[in-house]
Design a protein around this motif. Structure first.
Motif, mmCIF file in Angstrom:
data_model
loop_
_atom_site.group_PDB
_atom_site.id
_atom_site.type_symbol
_atom_site.label_atom_id
_atom_site.label_comp_id
_atom_site.label_asym_id
_atom_site.label_seq_id
_atom_site.Cartn_x
_atom_site.Cartn_y
_atom_site.Cartn_z
ATOM 1 N N LYS A 209 48.770 31.708 35.083
ATOM 2 C CA LYS A 209 49.192 30.681 34.128
ATOM 3 C C LYS A 209 48.017 30.000 33.441
ATOM 4 C CE LYS A 209 53.407 29.809 36.736
ATOM 5 N NZ LYS A 209 54.299 28.809 37.360
ATOM 6 N N ALA A 210 46.809 30.356 33.842
ATOM 7 C CA ALA A 210 45.591 29.850 33.205
ATOM 8 C C ALA A 210 44.557 30.968 33.243
ATOM 9 C CB ALA A 210 45.067 28.618 33.934
ATOM 10 N N LYS A 211 43.674 30.988 32.277
ATOM 11 C CA LYS A 211 42.675 32.046 32.200
ATOM 12 C C LYS A 211 41.704 31.929 33.368
ATOM 13 C CE LYS A 211 39.394 34.254 29.062
ATOM 14 N NZ LYS A 211 38.740 34.194 27.729
ATOM 15 N N ALA A 212 41.651 32.966 34.183
ATOM 16 C CA ALA A 212 40.777 32.985 35.357
ATOM 17 C C ALA A 212 40.588 34.413 35.810
ATOM 18 C CB ALA A 212 41.380 32.146 36.489
ATOM 19 N N GLY A 213 39.418 34.688 36.377
ATOM 20 C CA GLY A 213 39.160 36.018 36.902
ATOM 21 C C GLY A 213 40.105 36.339 38.039
ATOM 22 N N LEU A 214 40.526 37.595 38.120
ATOM 23 C CA LEU A 214 41.484 37.986 39.150
ATOM 24 C C LEU A 214 40.827 38.254 40.499
ATOM 25 C CD1 LEU A 214 43.795 40.386 37.104
ATOM 26 C CD2 LEU A 214 44.090 37.945 37.562
ATOM 27 N N LYS A 215 39.518 38.492 40.499
ATOM 28 C CA LYS A 215 38.801 38.781 41.735
ATOM 29 C C LYS A 215 37.589 37.866 41.866
ATOM 30 C CE LYS A 215 40.083 43.695 41.882
ATOM 31 N NZ LYS A 215 39.569 45.083 41.944
ATOM 32 N N PRO A 216 37.177 37.562 43.096
ATOM 33 C CA PRO A 216 35.984 36.739 43.293
ATOM 34 C C PRO A 216 34.748 37.390 42.684
ATOM 35 C CG PRO A 216 37.243 36.902 45.328
ATOM 36 C CD PRO A 216 37.852 37.893 44.368
ATOM 37 N N VAL A 217 33.813 36.554 42.225
ATOM 38 C CA VAL A 217 32.539 37.009 41.670
ATOM 39 C C VAL A 217 31.450 36.685 42.692
ATOM 40 C CG1 VAL A 217 30.872 36.755 39.790
ATOM 41 C CG2 VAL A 217 33.345 36.590 39.326
ATOM 42 N N ARG A 218 30.572 37.652 42.964
ATOM 43 C CA ARG A 218 29.563 37.475 43.998
ATOM 44 C C ARG A 218 28.154 37.631 43.432
ATOM 45 N NH1 ARG A 218 32.373 37.936 48.841
ATOM 46 N NH2 ARG A 218 34.501 38.743 48.574
ATOM 47 N N GLY A 219 27.221 36.837 43.994
ATOM 48 C CA GLY A 219 25.817 36.939 43.597
ATOM 49 C C GLY A 219 25.394 35.821 42.654
ATOM 50 N N ARG A 220 24.164 35.346 42.832
ATOM 51 C CA ARG A 220 23.672 34.182 42.077
ATOM 52 C C ARG A 220 23.696 34.407 40.577
ATOM 53 N NH1 ARG A 220 18.155 33.313 43.168
ATOM 54 N NH2 ARG A 220 18.293 31.133 42.540
ATOM 55 N N GLU A 221 23.152 35.517 40.122
ATOM 56 C CA GLU A 221 23.043 35.753 38.679
ATOM 57 C C GLU A 221 24.414 35.846 38.023
ATOM 58 O OE1 GLU A 221 20.484 35.880 36.676
ATOM 59 O OE2 GLU A 221 18.861 35.688 38.140
ATOM 60 N N LYS A 222 25.306 36.620 38.633
ATOM 61 C CA LYS A 222 26.637 36.802 38.056
ATOM 62 C C LYS A 222 27.413 35.494 38.032
ATOM 63 C CE LYS A 222 27.382 41.709 39.136
ATOM 64 N NZ LYS A 222 28.238 42.668 39.880
ATOM 65 N N VAL A 223 27.351 34.745 39.131
ATOM 66 C CA VAL A 223 28.086 33.479 39.202
ATOM 67 C C VAL A 223 27.531 32.482 38.203
ATOM 68 C CG1 VAL A 223 28.557 31.470 40.654
ATOM 69 C CG2 VAL A 223 28.850 33.773 41.577
ATOM 70 N N ALA A 224 26.205 32.380 38.133
ATOM 71 C CA ALA A 224 25.590 31.414 37.224
ATOM 72 C C ALA A 224 25.925 31.720 35.779
ATOM 73 C CB ALA A 224 24.074 31.406 37.429
ATOM 74 N N ARG A 225 25.734 32.953 35.368
ATOM 75 C CA ARG A 225 25.970 33.307 33.960
ATOM 76 C C ARG A 225 27.463 33.232 33.616
ATOM 77 N NH1 ARG A 225 21.278 34.538 31.970
ATOM 78 N NH2 ARG A 225 19.656 35.421 33.332
ATOM 79 N N GLY A 226 28.306 33.667 34.523
ATOM 80 C CA GLY A 226 29.737 33.604 34.262
ATOM 81 C C GLY A 226 30.247 32.179 34.168
ATOM 82 N N THR A 227 29.773 31.315 35.071
ATOM 83 C CA THR A 227 30.209 29.917 35.060
ATOM 84 C C THR A 227 29.730 29.207 33.812
ATOM 85 O OG1 THR A 227 30.149 29.858 37.488
ATOM 86 C CG2 THR A 227 30.146 27.739 36.326
ATOM 87 N N LEU A 228 28.461 29.377 33.481
ATOM 88 C CA LEU A 228 27.910 28.671 32.323
ATOM 89 C C LEU A 228 28.503 29.168 31.010
ATOM 90 C CD1 LEU A 228 24.159 28.338 33.376
ATOM 91 C CD2 LEU A 228 25.955 26.613 33.454
ATOM 92 N N SER A 229 28.754 30.459 30.910
ATOM 93 C CA SER A 229 29.353 30.975 29.671
ATOM 94 C C SER A 229 30.776 30.470 29.503
ATOM 95 C CB SER A 229 29.328 32.504 29.651
ATOM 96 O OG SER A 229 30.118 33.028 30.708
ATOM 97 N N GLY A 230 31.515 30.360 30.623
ATOM 98 C CA GLY A 230 32.875 29.840 30.556
ATOM 99 C C GLY A 230 32.893 28.375 30.176
ATOM 100 N N LEU A 231 31.955 27.606 30.740
ATOM 101 C CA LEU A 231 31.894 26.179 30.429
ATOM 102 C C LEU A 231 31.471 25.919 28.994
ATOM 103 C CD1 LEU A 231 30.344 24.711 33.702
ATOM 104 C CD2 LEU A 231 32.603 24.219 32.766
ATOM 105 N N ARG A 232 30.642 26.794 28.471
ATOM 106 C CA ARG A 232 30.149 26.600 27.098
ATOM 107 C C ARG A 232 31.312 26.546 26.101
ATOM 108 N NH1 ARG A 232 26.748 30.624 27.109
ATOM 109 N NH2 ARG A 232 25.187 29.401 28.220
ATOM 110 N N ILE A 233 32.344 27.309 26.383
ATOM 111 C CA ILE A 233 33.511 27.329 25.495
ATOM 112 C C ILE A 233 34.322 26.034 25.632
ATOM 113 C CG2 ILE A 233 35.677 28.545 25.004
ATOM 114 C CD1 ILE A 233 34.333 31.082 26.110
ATOM 115 N N LEU A 234 34.397 25.520 26.872
ATOM 116 C CA LEU A 234 35.246 24.362 27.142
ATOM 117 C C LEU A 234 34.565 23.018 26.902
ATOM 118 C CD1 LEU A 234 36.894 25.541 30.476
ATOM 119 C CD2 LEU A 234 37.996 25.372 28.256
#
Length: 290
Positions: A209-234
């Motif tokens: 019901k809300a945009k979210a990844g279907l599986k957990p994301v693992r690792g510092r680089e992936k989590v950092a870049r994914g989180t920051l890119s998602g926040l940049r939009i919001l």
């Protein structure tokens, strides 16, 4: 008589809710279970109820075991990863008044409990978090004392090293949560990376019901870049506050004054070990608006 009955019920309301919420990970379902227990008590033979606390606790535990069995089947078809419903605790000190209760309310602990079956979860919580005697647990679950001891031992073995946590003070949680919010909203990738452990796991619950990844994301680089890119939009639309959620500082993001997301951090040894993002709007309904 009805007034006296309600007074007694209110005396145990928080205990009953505390058990039900930890069993189910859902405030909404826990409140329904507590209400059902009250209705059953009203219909019970007064002479047969020697201890209201024991009777009500037994009804709640058995209803939760049944509900948990049903919920586990439903989660097999849940869209994405299921996470508990966040619970504001600033005005509810009863939920975290002992160290065991505070630990068992944390998001990391509730997620860990998903590895247990309904009966194991009930016995584990009743003994470890609420410190009921084995005789009481046996009565609530309909098992023998010896069986309850075996069930607890199996649960402890099943959880194993998942329970291992370094003590984290409220001040540490508050400081690192504030640093996380600052780094993520400013786009400070280096500062963000320094907060994360090497084996960081980011888990989001959108429930389809809300945009979210279907599986957990693992690792510092992936989590950092994914989180920051998602926040940049919001960021242009979102307002963030740090509030007490499940007994620990957490971030609540609001859009147009309505809760949009809750971010809970699991902190281990000065680093963020896990990030839980609850975006499913059904799980945010009980949170107040700005």
């Amino acid at each position: 008589m009805a007034e006296r009955t309600e007074q007694i019920f209110n005396q145990y309301r928080w205990l009953l809710f505390s058990i039900a919420y930890r069993m189910l990970g859902s405030r909404t379902e826990a409140e329904d279970i507590v209400q059902e227990a009250f209705l059953r008590w009203l219909e019970a033979d007064e002479e047969a109820v020697q201890s209201p606390r024991a009777y009500l606790s037994t009804v709640v535990v058995r209803l939760c075991i049944d509900q948990q069995r049903s919920a586990r089947a439903q989660r097999e078809v849940y869209t994405g990863t299921w996470l508990p419903e966040p619970l504001l605790t600033e005005q509810q000190p009863e939920l975290t008044e002992t160290a065991a209760l505070a630990e068992s309310l944390s998001f990391a602990f509730l997620v860990m409990l998903e590895n247990l079956g309904p009966l194991e979860r009930a016995v584990f919580l009743l003994r470890e978090a609420f410190e009921f005697e084995y005789a009481e647990i046996a009565e609530m679950t309909g098992k023998s004392e010896a069986n309850c001891r075996q069930i607890l031992h199996r649960a402890q073995q099943h959880l194993g090293q998942r329970r291992g946590r370094y003590d984290v003070s409220h001040e540490q949680q508050e400081r690192i949560t504030a640093q996380f919010l600052q780094a993520s909203t400013s786009g400070d990738i280096d500062g963000f990376l320094q907060l994360l452990s090497d084996d960081i796991v980011f888990t989001a619950d959108g429930g389809g019901k809300a945009k979210a990844g279907l599986k957990p994301v693992r690792g510092r680089e992936k989590v950092a870049r994914g989180t920051l890119s998602g926040l940049r939009i919001l960021l242009p639309a979102i307002v963030s506050r740090i509030e007490m959620v499940n007994g620990q500082p957490a971030i609540i993001g609001y859009i147009d004054g309505r809760p949009y997301a809750v971010i809970v951090l699991d902190i281990v040894d000065e680093h963020i070990h896990a990030i839980y993002a609850i975006l499913n709007p059904d799980k945010l309904r009980s949170l107040p608006h700005l």
